[in-house]
Design a protein around this motif. Structure first.
Motif, PDB file in Angstrom:
ATOM      1  N   ASN A 616       0.804  -1.223   0.000  1.00  6.75           N
ATOM      2  CA  ASN A 616       0.000   0.000   0.000  1.00  6.75           C
ATOM      3  C   ASN A 616       0.837   1.272   0.000  1.00  6.75           C
ATOM      4  N   GLY A 617       2.156   1.098  -0.043  1.00  5.75           N
ATOM      5  CA  GLY A 617       3.035   2.270  -0.009  1.00  5.75           C
ATOM      6  C   GLY A 617       3.451   2.693   1.380  1.00  5.75           C
ATOM      7  N   ASP A 618       3.005   1.974   2.414  1.00  2.00           N
ATOM      8  CA  ASP A 618       3.413   2.297   3.781  1.00  2.00           C
ATOM      9  C   ASP A 618       4.803   1.726   4.033  1.00  2.00           C
ATOM     10  N   PHE A 619       5.628   2.460   4.756  1.00  3.73           N
ATOM     11  CA  PHE A 619       6.939   1.930   5.120  1.00  3.73           C
ATOM     12  C   PHE A 619       7.509   2.702   6.295  1.00  3.73           C
ATOM     13  N   VAL A 620       8.454   2.057   6.972  1.00  2.00           N
ATOM     14  CA  VAL A 620       9.335   2.713   7.938  1.00  2.00           C
ATOM     15  C   VAL A 620      10.753   2.279   7.598  1.00  2.00           C
ATOM     16  N   GLU A 621      11.728   3.139   7.854  1.00  4.62           N
ATOM     17  CA  GLU A 621      13.107   2.780   7.577  1.00  4.62           C
ATOM     18  C   GLU A 621      14.026   3.513   8.541  1.00  4.62           C
ATOM     19  N   LEU A 622      15.199   2.903   8.787  1.00  5.02           N
ATOM     20  CA  LEU A 622      16.112   3.446   9.779  1.00  5.02           C
ATOM     21  C   LEU A 622      17.493   2.858   9.525  1.00  5.02           C
ATOM     22  N   ASP A 623      18.536   3.626   9.847  1.00  9.34           N
ATOM     23  CA  ASP A 623      19.913   3.155   9.708  1.00  9.34           C
ATOM     24  C   ASP A 623      20.501   2.798  11.067  1.00  9.34           C
ATOM     25  N   ALA A 624      21.340   1.766  11.070  1.00  4.21           N
ATOM     26  CA  ALA A 624      22.152   1.415  12.241  1.00  4.21           C
ATOM     27  C   ALA A 624      23.552   1.116  11.739  1.00  4.21           C
ATOM     28  N   ASN A 625      24.564   1.580  12.437  1.00  7.56           N
ATOM     29  CA  ASN A 625      25.942   1.412  11.995  1.00  7.56           C
ATOM     30  C   ASN A 625      26.571   0.151  12.564  1.00  7.56           C
ATOM     31  N   THR A 626      27.349  -0.539  11.717  1.00  6.68           N
ATOM     32  CA  THR A 626      28.133  -1.661  12.228  1.00  6.68           C
ATOM     33  C   THR A 626      29.239  -1.129  13.135  1.00  6.68           C
ATOM     34  N   THR A 627      29.631  -1.936  14.109  1.00  6.22           N
ATOM     35  CA  THR A 627      30.712  -1.533  15.018  1.00  6.22           C
ATOM     36  C   THR A 627      31.865  -2.520  15.000  1.00  6.22           C
ATOM     37  N   ALA A 628      31.665  -3.675  14.353  1.00  5.69           N
ATOM     38  CA  ALA A 628      32.704  -4.712  14.315  1.00  5.69           C
ATOM     39  C   ALA A 628      33.006  -5.051  12.864  1.00  5.69           C
ATOM     40  N   GLU A 629      34.204  -5.531  12.613  1.00  4.22           N
ATOM     41  CA  GLU A 629      34.542  -6.014  11.288  1.00  4.22           C
ATOM     42  C   GLU A 629      34.966  -7.474  11.373  1.00  4.22           C
ATOM     43  N   ASN A 630      34.508  -8.247  10.363  1.00  2.00           N
ATOM     44  CA  ASN A 630      34.824  -9.677  10.287  1.00  2.00           C
ATOM     45  C   ASN A 630      34.393 -10.427  11.549  1.00  2.00           C
ATOM     46  N   ALA A 631      33.223 -10.053  12.063  1.00  2.00           N
ATOM     47  CA  ALA A 631      32.672 -10.740  13.236  1.00  2.00           C
ATOM     48  C   ALA A 631      31.170 -10.511  13.277  1.00  2.00           C
ATOM     49  N   TRP A 632      30.460 -11.479  13.841  1.00  3.30           N
ATOM     50  CA  TRP A 632      29.016 -11.320  14.009  1.00  3.30           C
ATOM     51  C   TRP A 632      28.713 -10.322  15.127  1.00  3.30           C
ATOM     52  N   GLU A 633      27.712  -9.505  14.912  1.00  3.86           N
ATOM     53  CA  GLU A 633      27.208  -8.615  15.949  1.00  3.86           C
ATOM     54  C   GLU A 633      25.698  -8.462  15.758  1.00  3.86           C
ATOM     55  N   GLU A 634      25.024  -8.041  16.787  1.00  2.84           N
ATOM     56  CA  GLU A 634      23.585  -7.819  16.702  1.00  2.84           C
ATOM     57  C   GLU A 634      23.317  -6.324  16.619  1.00  2.84           C
ATOM     58  N   LEU A 635      22.663  -5.891  15.525  1.00  2.00           N
ATOM     59  CA  LEU A 635      22.266  -4.502  15.370  1.00  2.00           C
ATOM     60  C   LEU A 635      20.785  -4.376  15.699  1.00  2.00           C
ATOM     61  N   ILE A 636      20.415  -3.223  16.245  1.00  2.00           N
ATOM     62  CA  ILE A 636      19.031  -2.985  16.648  1.00  2.00           C
ATOM     63  C   ILE A 636      18.534  -1.694  16.007  1.00  2.00           C
ATOM     64  N   TRP A 637      17.357  -1.780  15.408  1.00  2.82           N
ATOM     65  CA  TRP A 637      16.687  -0.630  14.816  1.00  2.82           C
ATOM     66  C   TRP A 637      15.466  -0.312  15.671  1.00  2.82           C
ATOM     67  N   ASP A 638      15.447   0.877  16.254  1.00  2.00           N
ATOM     68  CA  ASP A 638      14.354   1.287  17.138  1.00  2.00           C
ATOM     69  C   ASP A 638      13.435   2.229  16.364  1.00  2.00           C
ATOM     70  N   PHE A 639      12.246   1.748  15.988  1.00  3.23           N
ATOM     71  CA  PHE A 639      11.316   2.527  15.182  1.00  3.23           C
ATOM     72  C   PHE A 639      10.358   3.354  16.042  1.00  3.23           C
ATOM     73  N   THR A 640      10.670   3.503  17.302  1.00  3.09           N
ATOM     74  CA  THR A 640       9.834   4.311  18.184  1.00  3.09           C
ATOM     75  C   THR A 640       9.676   5.717  17.605  1.00  3.09           C
TER      76      THR A 640
END
Length: 677
Positions: A616-640
């Motif tokens: 329907n054309g509805d969307f939300v979007e947000l950026d989160a920056n990586t903090t690690a290289e060559n490793a797994w990390e968990e990023l969180i996007w807060d759409f509040t």
């Protein structure tokens, strides 16, 4: 003859092409057919100021090889080459000159230009100056006058200043270098030496408008401090987490400052509440649990005001606080933002920071599925009955499939009725069109006991209920109740859970826990871990991103799962190249507005954009920056603060989302898309 010059130029081009030594087949003159028609024709008219009537006419245009100019006074038309001008003596009067532009194909475009020859001083001069929408420093200027042949404009920001010519019927745009008050002067020219002039005062302002991010170098963020607060715009001292912007406001509450010390920001216009009735603000505090008060005031009457408090939950880190003004009188006009930090406490010489004051949708205060019990501001209305004692508590066993912060504890006290349970009233009926299955995470000290789930309407006589047995003792598991074919017409507004529902078996004091009450459906839905071999995960790479489901090639750290998504941002890929994952069950936000994804990137500090959208054309979007290289990390996007009320059926992930930065062939991985704890 100038017409002969035009014919000769075409002849020379043809001769040169013929003399190039090419064969008959090699002589491709097709490019001539692709020459565009003449466009943007203009005829500049300049009259001498000595009452002689001598007029200089200069044509211009695009894709023009030659011009034909008819002076409009009955004299013979002439031919002009691009770049040429002509002079002509007109008697006093008004004429319509005709200019024809012609390209090499012979295609023509024609315009007319009014030529007014008058030796009387211009009369009835009117100057129009209007601002350019979206640009506080630019103005559009036009003028009209009887007997004028043109105008000269002096914008008043230079001394000395060369005039800018303004033709009859023309509008010119000018950009001032700074805020201030300027005297704009327009001189109307006649065909003689006589002139008329008018002056207009132009006030250039660059007011503070929402959202307030303190990034503009041209806006004067004029803090009106009071009570011992001292505010200024500074470089962000901690560009991390939820606020990586360059500039922020520093709020210093000096020793002994009043408990109400704060600052006022005057907006350029009243706040428009037609779309949003709340605000968000980034706050950084060295003290936990401080009160942040946001007050809205009328520009002229401080007694017309509304205020809302929020409480910080972290220290020495940026966080987003929310202010819900939906219950305030929003029919009033408010154009002042008043910010109080650590409201209610005397100043101790503490420095706080705030940033990004923006309008937002207030969080929902309704109890509705999904229920994760994480919103400390929401009253879930739990009712334990017939000997069951139930409450929301901190998760006593954050392990396995449930590491969330809070859960519901229910103790079936000794001697409690066998039908003792927990009731959760809902503000919004369950939408069974999405699914007729309900899933709940449960923790029981006993395996193999029945857990009854009852879904009831406001009318207690309308309900469905079903038993499912636990299979695990002393650990979290997910149970699913399938009500397929039973929910037609049911407006269920009550969720009732009974542990160890065995007829005539009284309670024995056992304690149980449950969490994450939600609709469960077949197909791709959150949480997505890409481990189900029976699901068809549709992975769509686009605009140069090549994405596919692969075995985890970098298993370790926080992600040892079997499968992940690999996405390659190929060389030259669009900066917005990404991966889309359609969902069979839409994302429906409740009180939890945060999404987490595990990511693996060879680069630290790059933005990863998460977009949720629907057809329907509805969307939300947000950026989160990586903090690690060559490793797994968990990023969180807060759409509040964003409008998360629609259901979103597509998840889109973009790595290194930087405008105009093409792909460089880098490979990224992501996994475990879910609501964040």
């Amino acid at each position: 003859m100038k017409v002969m010059r035009y014919i000769q130029s075409i002849f020379i081009i043809i001769v040169l092409l013929s003399a190039g030594g090419c064969s008959e087949d090699d002589r491709d003159l097709g490019f001539i057919d692709s020459i565009p028609a003449p466009s943007n024709l203009k005829l500049q008219v300049q009259l001498s100021q000595d009452n002689s009537g001598v007029t200089t006419l200069t044509p211009s245009g695009e894709s023009v090889a030659a011009y034909t100019l008819d002076y409009g006074d009955g004299s013979e038309a002439i031919e002009l080459a691009p770049g040429e001008s002509t002079t002509h003596v007109y008697p006093e009067g008004t004429y319509t000159a005709t200019l024809i532009g012609r390209n090499l194909n012979g295609e023509e475009t024609e315009i007319t230009q009014s030529v007014v020859v008058s030796f009387r001083p211009p009369e009835n001069l009117e100057v129009t100056v209007v601002g350019v929408p979206g640009d506080n420093f630019s103005v559009n200027v036009s003028a009209s006058a009887d007997f004028a042949v043109g105008f000269e404009v002096f914008f008043g920001d230079q001394d000395p200043e060369e005039p800018t010519p303004l033709m009859i019927g023309e509008t010119i745009t000018y950009t001032y270098p700074d805020v201030g008050t300027y005297q704009l002067r327009v001189v109307a020219l006649s065909g003689g030496a006589e002139t008329s002039e008018a002056t207009v005062e132009v006030v250039i302002e660059n007011p503070i408008i929402l959202p307030v991010d303190f990034e503009s170098e041209s806006i004067d963020y004029a803090f009106s401090d009071f009570g011992g607060a001292i505010n200024q715009v500074i470089d962000n001292p901690d560009p991390s987490g939820s606020n990586t912007s360059a500039k922020v406001a520093e709020f210093f509450k000096e020793p002994g400052a009043e408990i109400f010390a704060g600052t006022i920001l005057q907006l350029g216009s009243p706040i428009d509440f037609s779309q949003f009735q709340g605000f968000t603000m980034n706050v950084w505090s060295p003290k936990p649990g401080i009160t942040v008060k946001l007050k809205l005031e009328n520009a002229d009457d401080s007694n017309i005001a509304a205020e809302v408090d929020a409480t910080t939950s972290t220290t020495n880190a940026w966080e987003t606080v929310i202010f819900d003004f939906s219950s305030a009188d929003l029919e009033q006009e408010y154009s002042k933002l008043v910010v109080f930090l650590d409201f209610g406490n005397t100043g101790e010489g503490t420095t706080f920071y705030f940033d990004n004051i923006a309008q937002a949708t207030p969080p929902s205060n309704q109890v509705t599925l999904p229920l994760d019990f994480e919103d400390s501001n929401l009253d879930y209305g739990l009712i334990g009955f017939e000997g069951a004692e139930s409450a929301v508590i901190a998760n006593p066993d954050p392990s396995g499939i449930n590491t969330s912060m809070t859960v519901v504890e229910t103790t079936k006290t000794e001697g409690a009725q066998f039908f003792a349970g927990t009731l959760i009233p809902l503000d919004v009926p369950i939408d069974f069109s999405i699914s007729e299955k309900i899933s709940i995470k449960t923790w029981s000290p006993k395996a193999g006991i029945p857990v009854r789930l009852k879904l009831e309407a406001d009318d207690p006589g309308q309900f469905v209920e079903l038993d499912v047995n636990t299979t695990v003792a002393n650990g979290w598991e997910e149970l699913i109740w399938d009500f397929s074919g039973q929910t037609a017409g049911l407006q269920a507004t009550k969720v009732i859970i009974f542990f160890e529902f065995v007829v005539d078996l009284p309670g024995d004091g056992s304690t149980y826990y449950f969490d994450d009450v939600q609709l469960a459906a077949d197909g791709v839905q959150l949480p997505i871990d890409f481990e189900d071999t029976e699901l068809d995960y549709e992975i769509i790479g686009f605009e140069g991103a090549e994405s596919t489901l692969v075995a985890n090639p970098v298993s370790g750290g926080i992600n040892t799962s079997g499968n992940v998504i690999q996405t390659i941002k190929t060389d030259g890929a669009q900066f917005f190249a990404g991966t889309a994952i359609p969902l069979d069950v839409p994302v429906v936000f409740g009180s939890n507005q945060r999404i987490s994804i595990k990511t693996y990137s060879p680069k630290a500090g790059i933005p990863v954009r998460l977009k949720l959208e629907n057809g329907n054309g509805d969307f939300v979007e947000l950026d989160a920056n990586t903090t690690a290289e060559n490793a797994w990390e968990e990023l969180i996007w807060d759409f509040t603060g964003q409008d998360t009320s629609p259901a979103f059926d597509t998840v889109v992930v973009f790595f290194e989302f930087i405008v105009d930065l093409p792909g460089d062939g880098t490979t990224y991985y992501f996994d475990d898309i879910q609501f964040a704890n």
